[in-house]
Write an enzyme that holds these catalytic residues in place. Structure first.
Site, PDB file in Angstrom:
ATOM      1  N   CYS A  45       6.519  17.370  -9.558  1.00 33.59           N
ATOM      2  CA  CYS A  45       7.332  16.260 -10.056  1.00 33.59           C
ATOM      3  C   CYS A  45       8.637  16.787 -10.651  1.00 33.59           C
ATOM      4  CB  CYS A  45       6.549  15.491 -11.112  1.00 33.59           C
ATOM      5  SG  CYS A  45       7.496  14.186 -11.922  1.00 33.59           S
ATOM      6  N   HIS A  64       0.814  -1.215   0.000  1.00 25.98           N
ATOM      7  CA  HIS A  64       0.000   0.000   0.000  1.00 25.98           C
ATOM      8  C   HIS A  64       0.846   1.262   0.000  1.00 25.98           C
ATOM      9  CE1 HIS A  64      -3.989  -1.962   1.579  1.00 25.98           C
ATOM     10  NE2 HIS A  64      -3.604  -2.417   0.400  1.00 25.98           N
ATOM     11  N   CYS A 114       4.898   9.735 -17.530  1.00 24.80           N
ATOM     12  CA  CYS A 114       6.034  10.162 -16.714  1.00 24.80           C
ATOM     13  C   CYS A 114       6.524   8.966 -15.908  1.00 24.80           C
ATOM     14  CB  CYS A 114       5.619  11.288 -15.775  1.00 24.80           C
ATOM     15  SG  CYS A 114       6.922  11.780 -14.612  1.00 24.80           S
TER      16      CYS A 114
END
Length: 328
Positions: free
Chosen positions: A193, A143, A158
């Protein structure tokens, strides 16, 4: 001293257990000592003794107090600043979670992994298995993990949205208006990012995502371990997530024996053998019992320690291995 390092833990714990739980604990110890392939599947209940709030079944449980609609990628995309500041930093990425330390249950599982073939799939994102010293090739954090992040720019493929994770050493670097994590009032500008400048979100599995959505979750490895294990040991889980559903389904076809460590007996799953008690006590007791059984088998004989190839992908690929065995 006791092998687990907790004096008297086994005698005291066994005395507090029901007769059925004692018998189940002893049976599990025997299976592990006999070299059966064992897979631990751990949930939030394991980390309660580390002062981490569970997800369900308590008044302060995370998902009992916050609307589950916030825990989705779709909700994040609709308003990343609000998602970070009104949801994630208030419920998960906060000092008590980040500063938590492994408890005796985590440490017992790590000890077991050093002398047996035990592997661990954890639903927890707290990183406490890793902090307890469990080798990465024996662990899948299915998880996700606090402190890791991912891009949401799947459309342009990406790599940080598909296969790579992003490290953000300190969220305080993105703080708004002098707020701080240590002061429990942190609010941030959304980190971007490094690959494509899109907003990033935590490297966790959210309600509208699949286990195959990012390589970090290592679902092919989990699937392989489930297929080839003889024993599944659930710890502190409410059987409410996909990996536990998959494990119970696999057991119906591969005949794996099922054990559950929890503070109550789950009557919805009669196929489980229950060990009812706090896992920070029952798991060290399990380790001590396994240790004693292994020592008993090796009296007067040298011991051979065998380890697998050092990657998760290589685990269980060939014939079953006996990771701790006595030889003449």
């Amino acid at each position: 001293p006791a092998p687990s390092g907790i004096p008297g833990i086994t005698d005291e714990t066994l005395a507090a257990l029901s007769e059925v739980s004692r018998a189940n604990l002893d049976r599990l110890a025997g299976l592990i000592a006999a070299g059966r392939q064992v897979l631990f599947i751990t949930g939030a209940g394991l980390s309660v003794a580390s002062d981490i709030t569970p997800y369900r079944n308590r008044k302060d449980a995370i998902w009992s107090n916050f609307v589950t609609e916030w825990g989705t990628r779709a909700k994040f995309l609709s308003d990343p600043p609000a998602w970070w500041n009104d949801f994630w930093l208030r419920t998960h990425e906060k000092p008590e979670f980040l500063d938590a330390r492994p408890n005796a249950g985590h440490e017992a599982i790590t000890l077991l992994s050093t002398v047996t073939n035990a592997r661990v799939v954890t639903q927890n994102i707290d990183g406490l298995h890793q902090r307890s010293g469990l080798p990465s090739f024996k662990l899948v954090e299915v998880h996700g993990r606090l402190g890791k992040y991912k891009c949401v720019n799947v459309a342009e493929r990406c790599p940080f949205a598909i296969s790579r994770s992003i490290d953000v050493p300190c969220l305080d670097d993105y703080a708004i208006g002098g707020t701080r994590m240590a002061d429990r009032n942190l609010r941030i500008h959304v980190p971007l990012c490094p690959g494509c400048a899109h907003p990033i979100m935590p490297q966790s599995l959210f309600f509208d995502e699949k286990y195959t959505s990012h390589a970090f979750f290592q679902w092919p490895v989990v699937d392989r371990w489930l297929e080839l294990s003889h024993v599944y040991v659930f710890v502190g889980t409410s059987f409410s997530v996909g990996v536990t559903f998959e494990a119970l389904s696999k057991a119906e076809t591969n005949g794996a024996e099922l054990f559950s460590f929890n503070i109550w007996e789950d009557l919805k799953h009669p196929e489980l053998r229950h060990i009812v008690g706090p896992s920070e006590r029952t798991l060290p007791a399990l380790y001590d019992l396994v240790h004693d059984k292994l020592e008993g088998r090796s009296i007067g004989r040298p011991r051979l320690w065998c380890f697998p190839r050092q990657t998760a992908e290589d685990a269980f690929v060939t014939e079953p291995l006996e990771f701790y065995r006595a030889v003449k």
